[in-house]
Structures are given as C-alpha cells and as structure tokens.
Design an enzyme around this catalytic site. Structure first.
Site, short mmCIF file in Angstrom:
data_model
loop_
_atom_site.label_atom_id
_atom_site.label_comp_id
_atom_site.label_asym_id
_atom_site.label_seq_id
_atom_site.Cartn_x
_atom_site.Cartn_y
_atom_site.Cartn_z
N SER A 257 0.84 -1.20 0.00
CA SER A 257 0.00 0.00 0.00
C SER A 257 0.87 1.24 0.00
CB SER A 257 -0.90 0.00 1.23
OG SER A 257 -0.11 0.32 2.36
N LYS A 258 0.21 2.35 -0.20
CA LYS A 258 0.89 3.64 -0.27
C LYS A 258 1.85 3.85 0.90
CE LYS A 258 -0.48 7.93 -1.96
NZ LYS A 258 -1.08 8.66 -2.87
N ARG A 259 1.44 3.33 2.07
CA ARG A 259 2.22 3.54 3.28
C ARG A 259 3.65 2.97 3.16
NH1 ARG A 259 -0.54 0.65 7.24
NH2 ARG A 259 -2.33 1.01 5.90
N GLY A 261 5.65 3.25 0.91
CA GLY A 261 6.56 4.23 0.31
C GLY A 261 7.08 3.82 -1.05
#
Ligand code: GLU
Length: 491
Positions: A257-259, A261
């Site tokens: 996911s976006k988290r 990075g």
C-alpha cells in the site's frame, strides 16, 4: 491458421501507477509480444467518482518511460475504438447489448426501489441464510407491466439473469478450475438507473468487441470472473483465456500500500530507480524464468516470458532486491545516459569547478540508486573529520607511523608536480614506492585517506588528486600530516 493473440491493459485512472498495475501492463505486453501478438491500451474511465486528475497522464508516462509500447490505444487507432470507455459510452452501445440479452431472456428490467432493495438486505432465505443475492422479484413481471413501467418513466436497472440452480465454472491459467454455486451469484446490474453501464458489463463488452483473447489482471478480479463468464455464455461468445496474477505484498506480507513508500511506479522513480530496472524487478514479482537469470532487458523478457510460469503464491516486494537490480542496470548502462540522469544529483551534492562526467563515471558502478551518490562523494566539498586509525590498514601495510612518513615524503614531490593528470600522478607515486622499497598500496592508502577522510572512495588516490586539483590536495595532505603528528605525539 492460429489466432493472433490480443491482450489489453485496461487501467482506471484512479491514482498513480500502482506496482500491481504496472505488472499487469507488463505481463499483458509480454504475453502478446512473446507470441507476436498485439497489445491494446484501453482507458476505463467510467467511474467518475474515483477519477483522479492527472492519472491518465501518469499512465501514458509510465508506459512510455518503461517502453511498453501499445499497438492500439486512444492515440493509435486499430479499428476497434474508441479506446477510452467514456467515449465508447456515448454511442449507447452498452444499452444495445443489454437489450440483446433481454431479448434472449438472459437479462431483465428491474424496477425495484432503493427502499425495497435496502429491506431485502436484512432478510434471510428459506434456510435462514442471510441475504446473498437479489430475489429476482422483477423477473416475473409481465410484458405489459414492464411496458407500463417504461411508459411511466419509472427508473430501472437491467440485471443479468443468473439461474438459481447449478454452478458457474471457469478456468484460470494460473489458479486452475474455479466453480461458484449460482445461488451465491447476484443477478448483477448491467445498466445502472442513470442509463450507464456498470464497470463489469462495459469491461466484458469491450474485451469482446476489441477481440481480446487473453485477459491478464490482478487476482482481486478472480471472484468477479464467474459473472464475466456468465455474460460471455449469455451472448454465446468465446470465453477468453484468463490469467490472474498473485497479490503483491510488502515485506510484512501486507498488501503493498501507499504507506510502504514504494507502492507505485512514481514512488520508485522519485527514489532514484531506473524505469528499466523497475520493470525488470516487477517482472519477477510472480513470474520466474526457467533458468536463474535475474537481470533482463525488455527484449530479453519478451523472449523468456512464458505466462504458464506465473506463480499463484503471494509475491513479496523486496526493496533490497530492487536496489540490487537497479545497480546491475547502472553497471550495464550507457555512461552518457547515466550522466544525464545523475547530473541533478551530482550537482546537488558536489559544488565546484569539476568535470561532472568524470564524477559520474566514478560512481556509476558503485551506487545502487541515484541518491546513494551522496555517500560516495560527500568528501569532496568538505573534508570530513576522521580518526588517525583510518591510516591503519593491514593489507596495505599502513599504520599512522608509516602514513606520516609517506605523506611527509610525497608532499614535496606533489608540490613540485605540474601535471596533475591521473596517469602522471600514478607514475610519480609508483616511482616513490619503488624508490622507498614499499608496496604501491603503502603509499596510495595514506594519500587516499588524507584526501578523503574515508575508508573507501570511488576512485583511487591519484584519481582523487586529479579531481581535487593541486591546491586542495596539498592542503588536505598537509592537514593529514598535522593530524598524524598531533596524534603520535600524544601517544
Ligand atoms: N480497470 C480495471 C482496473 O484498473 C482493470 C480490470 C481488468 O483488467 O479487467 O483495475
């Protein structure tokens, strides 16, 4: 005659290019190109609520940068356009196809109100199971009732008529044969009350009309595939070959996911990775060649790719491996192209009247990503503080005492020396070593430490002398001598 393979990449412009989407694009491209087939780009932009400004441009950019060239697409007509779903919608073609299914008894008008549908959701079936699927209430409407509703202008949707009995099976090339009991399949909506097709309906119609033979996509679509299959069957169309790809997770085996990075192509490019290296790594997320080759150009991937070797288990995104692959592509790449890409980083980290192409070649084979250039060249602008113990190096037969002797010995020679080219300086220091019956390394090590204050540097002592130039080199060696004297006096 064998059928020409046609694959498509059908992204929805809802954000940046997720790594999973890039992989879908890549595998679709490779599957087609491996068989001399065609690769089509279709933009699925009908979900206006999820539309993100700039996302379509991001798709074009990523495909162009990675070299995934499509044979047909919005700007490349192949005769089965438009290739943008919102433009296809204008022709009313989806409604026409839905009506064809109504005529065949494979679909029906549904006039149920939102209130009735909401109340259905809280009901249970005869066996006490919670609501799973629409109860086909409107399937029993008579022709007259339907005409009356339509004449009244009552809002309606069009639903696919899935029988309650039996099951729907389909074959996926990666996951095998999959069956779902029909009782669990909802009579999915084909046309919404605003007259527009649902995403699922448009997707199937478009794939058929565009002659797509192989459908490559993420396994999140596996559970929708029975419905897609029913649609093909209802129309009497050939079912395409399905190739669902495994989930990509982060190092903790959570969906990437976006988290994390590094979930999108753009994230990786911003972090200093090369487009071709990203593509190379993404190819290995769920697929492996027959041998152990890991570094691939796109052409090599086309040759090696066999979609039967796509794996069904989760693919873990390993940033360390991504970096290694990037470093290997740096080593193999054209120095001038590396320089063009590295220049902003070089100029950010090093200031002065240097030949930046030389700096670029000094680091190209030593870094894994562009930002790592900083660690390689951080001694150039300012000599870092360092410890006298750095002069101790067993293999070079160096230690602080020896280093002091060497630096003191070479300083006057370097003062006299006019030609500060690497070759001339190398010859000078080599002569000094021979003359003093020392190993080359015993002379080079202290000089390099004095110039850089570091254990390892890109380039040897004489390359650093050439790079820093006479004045700065002499100043640094002088400083090394003073520091060694101070330390040894204290000892
Ligand atoms: N538009 C879908 C997406 O972006 C693609 C679905 C498909 O490939 O069938 O996820």
């Amino acid at each position: 005659m064998t059928q020409t393979i046609r694959t498509r990449f059908a992204p929805s412009p809802t954000g940046f290019m997720h790594i999973g989407n890039l992989r879908t694009a890549l595998y679709s491209y490779l599957l087609a190109k491996h068989e001399d087939g065609q690769f089509v780009l279709r933009i699925e932009d009908t979900d206006q609520e999820r539309y993100v400004e700039g996302a379509t441009d991001a798709i074009y950019r990523a495909l162009a940068q990675t070299g995934l060239e499509y044979d047909e697409g919005p700007d490349k007509d192949g005769g089965v356009g438009p290739y943008v779903q919102s433009e296809r919608m204008k022709s009313g073609l989806y409604m026409d196809y839905a009506k064809k299914l109504i005529d065949k008894g494979e679909a029906y008008y549904c006039f149920c109100t939102p209130e009735r549908l909401a109340s259905l959701k809280s009901t249970t079936d005869a066996d006490g199971n919670p609501f799973q699927a629409y109860d086909k209430h409107c399937l029993s409407l008579t022709k007259e009732e339907i005409e009356q509703h339509l004449a009244n202008g009552d809002p309606f949707v069009i639903r696919l008529n899935i029988p309650n009995e039996g099951e729907t099976s389909f074959h996926d090339e990666i996951y095998g044969d999959i069956s779902f009991p029909n009782s669990e399949l909802d009579d999915m909506i084909l046309i919404k009350s605003d007259g527009f097709p649902t995403y699922n309906f448009a997707n199937v119609i478009d794939d058929h009309l565009q002659g797509i033979t192989h459908i490559v996509r993420g396994n999140e679509y596996l559970s929708s595939s029975p419905k897609y299959n029913r649609l093909y069957q209802a129309f009497g169309w050939d079912v395409p070959v399905y190739v669902h790809c495994p989930l990509i997770t982060d190092e903790n085996e959570k969906k990437l996911s976006k988290r994390s990075g590094h979930a999108s192509y753009e994230d990786l490019i911003a972090q200093g990775f090369l487009p071709e290296a990203v593509l190379n790594y993404v190819a290995l997320l769920g697929w492996s060649p027959t041998d152990n080759q890991e570094i691939f150009s796109l052409d090599e991937l086309v040759k090696a790719f066999d979609y039967h070797r796509i794996n069904k288990s989760k693919a873990v995104f390993d940033l360390t491996k991504m970096k290694w692959i990037n470093g290997e592509h740096f080593k193999a790449m054209d120095p001038e192209r590396f320089y063009q890409m590295a220049e902003p980083y070089l100029k950010d980290f090093v200031h002065g009247d240097y030949d930046y192409r030389v700096l670029s070649e000094m680091v190209r084979t030593r870094v894994l990503t562009f930002p790592e250039i900083k660690d390689q060249l951080d001694f150039i602008d300012v000599l870092p503080d360092y410890d006298a113990e750095l002069y101790r190096h067993k293999k070079s037969k160096s230690n602080p005492e020896v280093a002091l002797e060497v630096l003191t010995g070479v300083l006057p020679l370097l003062e006299e020396q006019e030609d500060y080219s690497n070759d001339a300086l190398f010859a000078l220091l080599k002569d000094y070593a021979v003359g003093h019956e020392q190993k080359n390394a015993t002379v080079m090590w202290p000089v390099r430490v004095a110039l850089s204050g570091k254990m390892s540097t890109p380039g040897g002592a004489t390359q650093l002398l050439e790079l820093l130039g006479k004045d700065e080199s002499l100043r640094r060696i002088d400083r090394g001598i003073s520091m060694l004297k101070d330390t040894l006096n204290q000892a």
